[in-house]
Design an enzyme around this catalytic site. Structure first.
Site, PDB file in Angstrom:
ATOM      1  N   ASN A  91      18.142   6.825  -0.397  1.00  0.00           N
ATOM      2  CA  ASN A  91      17.079   6.430   0.168  1.00  0.00           C
ATOM      3  C   ASN A  91      17.214   6.673   2.291  1.00  0.00           C
ATOM      4  OD1 ASN A  91      16.475   4.159   2.426  1.00  0.00           O
ATOM      5  ND2 ASN A  91      18.142   2.853   2.338  1.00  0.00           N
ATOM      6  N   TRP A  92      16.332   7.709   2.082  1.00  0.00           N
ATOM      7  CA  TRP A  92      16.091   8.100   3.945  1.00  0.00           C
ATOM      8  C   TRP A  92      16.463   7.821   5.155  1.00  0.00           C
ATOM      9  CZ3 TRP A  92      13.070  14.029   3.332  1.00  0.00           C
ATOM     10  CH2 TRP A  92      13.841  14.650   2.567  1.00  0.00           C
ATOM     11  N   LYS A  93      15.454   6.456   4.917  1.00  0.00           N
ATOM     12  CA  LYS A  93      16.109   5.840   5.985  1.00  0.00           C
ATOM     13  C   LYS A  93      14.413   5.894   7.067  1.00  0.00           C
ATOM     14  CE  LYS A  93      20.563   4.017   5.434  1.00  0.00           C
ATOM     15  NZ  LYS A  93      21.662   2.571   5.605  1.00  0.00           N
ATOM     16  N   HIS A 149      16.075  -4.448   1.617  1.00  0.00           N
ATOM     17  CA  HIS A 149      17.236  -3.505   2.116  1.00  0.00           C
ATOM     18  C   HIS A 149      18.238  -4.907   3.467  1.00  0.00           C
ATOM     19  CE1 HIS A 149      19.621  -0.638   4.291  1.00  0.00           C
ATOM     20  NE2 HIS A 149      19.539  -0.103   2.501  1.00  0.00           N
ATOM     21  N   GLU A 168      19.190  -4.037   6.062  1.00  0.00           N
ATOM     22  CA  GLU A 168      18.771  -3.519   7.662  1.00  0.00           C
ATOM     23  C   GLU A 168      17.090  -4.533   7.646  1.00  0.00           C
ATOM     24  OE1 GLU A 168      19.098   0.727   6.780  1.00  0.00           O
ATOM     25  OE2 GLU A 168      20.803   0.989   6.802  1.00  0.00           O
ATOM     26  N   GLU A 227      24.774  -4.197  -2.805  1.00  0.00           N
ATOM     27  CA  GLU A 227      25.358  -2.562  -1.535  1.00  0.00           C
ATOM     28  C   GLU A 227      25.686  -3.959  -0.197  1.00  0.00           C
ATOM     29  OE1 GLU A 227      22.167   0.689  -0.961  1.00  0.00           O
ATOM     30  OE2 GLU A 227      21.516  -1.029   0.003  1.00  0.00           O
ATOM     31  N   GLY A 278      26.091   3.235   4.754  1.00  0.00           N
ATOM     32  CA  GLY A 278      26.783   4.124   6.652  1.00  0.00           C
ATOM     33  C   GLY A 278      28.007   4.385   7.153  1.00  0.00           C
ATOM     34  N   SER A 327      27.882   4.072   1.275  1.00  0.00           N
ATOM     35  CA  SER A 327      28.871   5.144   1.272  1.00  0.00           C
ATOM     36  C   SER A 327      29.196   5.767  -0.296  1.00  0.00           C
ATOM     37  CB  SER A 327      30.190   4.207   2.492  1.00  0.00           C
ATOM     38  OG  SER A 327      29.647   4.212   3.283  1.00  0.00           O
ATOM     39  N   GLY A 361      22.176   6.643   0.803  1.00  0.00           N
ATOM     40  CA  GLY A 361      21.665   6.652   2.149  1.00  0.00           C
ATOM     41  C   GLY A 361      22.037   8.275   2.747  1.00  0.00           C
ATOM     42  N   GLY A 362      22.723   8.429   4.129  1.00  0.00           N
ATOM     43  CA  GLY A 362      23.275   9.321   4.172  1.00  0.00           C
ATOM     44  C   GLY A 362      23.933  10.717   3.808  1.00  0.00           C
TER      45      GLY A 362
HETATM   46  C1  PEP Z   1      21.898   2.800   1.422  1.00  0.00           C
HETATM   47  O1  PEP Z   1      21.059   2.374   3.158  1.00  0.00           O
HETATM   48  O2  PEP Z   1      21.520   2.381   1.059  1.00  0.00           O
HETATM   49  C2  PEP Z   1      23.560   3.318   1.994  1.00  0.00           C
HETATM   50  C3  PEP Z   1      23.745   3.121   0.440  1.00  0.00           C
HETATM   51  O3  PEP Z   1      23.742   3.716   2.673  1.00  0.00           O
HETATM   52  P1  PEP Z   1      25.104   4.951   2.820  1.00  0.00           P
HETATM   53  O4  PEP Z   1      24.795   5.384   1.324  1.00  0.00           O
HETATM   54  O5  PEP Z   1      24.692   5.725   3.903  1.00  0.00           O
HETATM   55  O6  PEP Z   1      25.499   3.689   3.031  1.00  0.00           O
END
Ligand code: PEP
Length: 249
Positions: free
Chosen positions: A8-10, A94, A96, A164, A170, A209, A230-231
């Site tokens: 997920n590049w957000k 999500h 967010e 999640e 993050g 994470s 994500g990241g």
């Molecule tokens: C996400 O945004 O779905 C996520 C899991 O982010 P991260 O891996 O950066 O915690």
């Protein structure tokens, strides 16, 4: 069941970032087609990303959709438009989106129904906040979100669930293995109640994470059928390391 590693590049990624998607796809070209790999770039890159990986190992997904197929909804994008641009899946609910856009589980269910109407797989995200975990409500929060965020009549073919924990997204923090096992078992039980035997075919991803150093351990846990990343999905080298850490099932 083959695992699914989804990135997920957000709200990250300009056209130059397509090189990372290409690098992931090309690097996997000569490797066994296991696990499944999905990258969800921002909507501006969807069509170009889909062209870049056409016929390759990587599928392309979106990060959100509107519930309606078309209409006067300025700035929104329908599931049909995402499919038309080359997406195969869409993330819905999500944390967010729930947090910054006030999306309720009922909204998420409408978006998941729209995804399936358009022939997309809905990746339905659920997860507790730290406060809810501290209050020992993690299981009840997640099972309630699941019950309300999955629309009636959704085929399991079009459903992936992502657990999640909000406090792990993050932050560099991850739940313990025991906590992940407990939450994924609870999610599986809730899905069995709803879908009976077919629940065994629904992937439950862990997200929060995930990085190269913890991927193998997390992905090896029971009822973990992949990861939403994500990241660490933004750089091809990190994302590839996570993909290669997935057990071959
Ligand atoms: C996400 O945004 O779905 C996520 C899991 O982010 P991260 O891996 O950066 O915690």
């Amino acid at each position: 069941m083959r695992q699914l590693i989804a990135g997920n590049w957000k709200m990250n990624g300009l056209r130059a970032g397509l090189a990372e998607i290409r690098a992931v796809d090309r690097s996997l070209a000569d490797e066994p087609a296991n696990p499944l790999v999905l990258i969800c770039p921002p909507a501006t890159l969807l069509a170009e990303a889909a062209k870049t990986v056409d016929g390759g190992r990587v599928a392309i997904g979106a990060q959100d959709c509107h519930a309606e197929p078309a209409g006067a909804f300025t700035g929104d994008i329908s599931a049909e438009m995402l499919r038309d641009a080359g997406a195969t899946s869409v993330i819905v609910g999500h944390s967010e989106r729930r947090q910054y856009h006030g999306e309720s589980s009922a909204d998420v269910a409408r978006k998941a129904a729209a995804a399936s109407r358009a022939g997309l797989t809905a990746i339905v995200c659920v997860g507790e906040t730290e406060k809810e975990r501290d209050a020992k409500k993690a299981v009840s929060v997640v099972t309630t979100q699941l019950a309300k965020s999955i629309p009636a009549d959704l085929s399991v073919k079009h459903l992936v669930v992502a657990y999640e924990p909000v406090w792990a997204i993050g932050t560099g923090r991850t739940p313990s293995n025991v906590q992940i096992l407990e939450m994924h078992a609870a999610a599986r039980t809730a899905l069995v109640k709803r879908f009976d035997k077919e629940a065994a075919d629904i992937r439950i991803l862990y997200g929060g994470s995930v990085k190269p150093s913890n991927a193998a351990e997390i992905l090896g846990l029971k009822n973990v059928d992949g990861a939403l990343v994500g990241g660490a999905s933004l750089k091809a080298s990190d994302f590839l390391a996570i993909i290669r850490a997935a057990p071959k099932r």
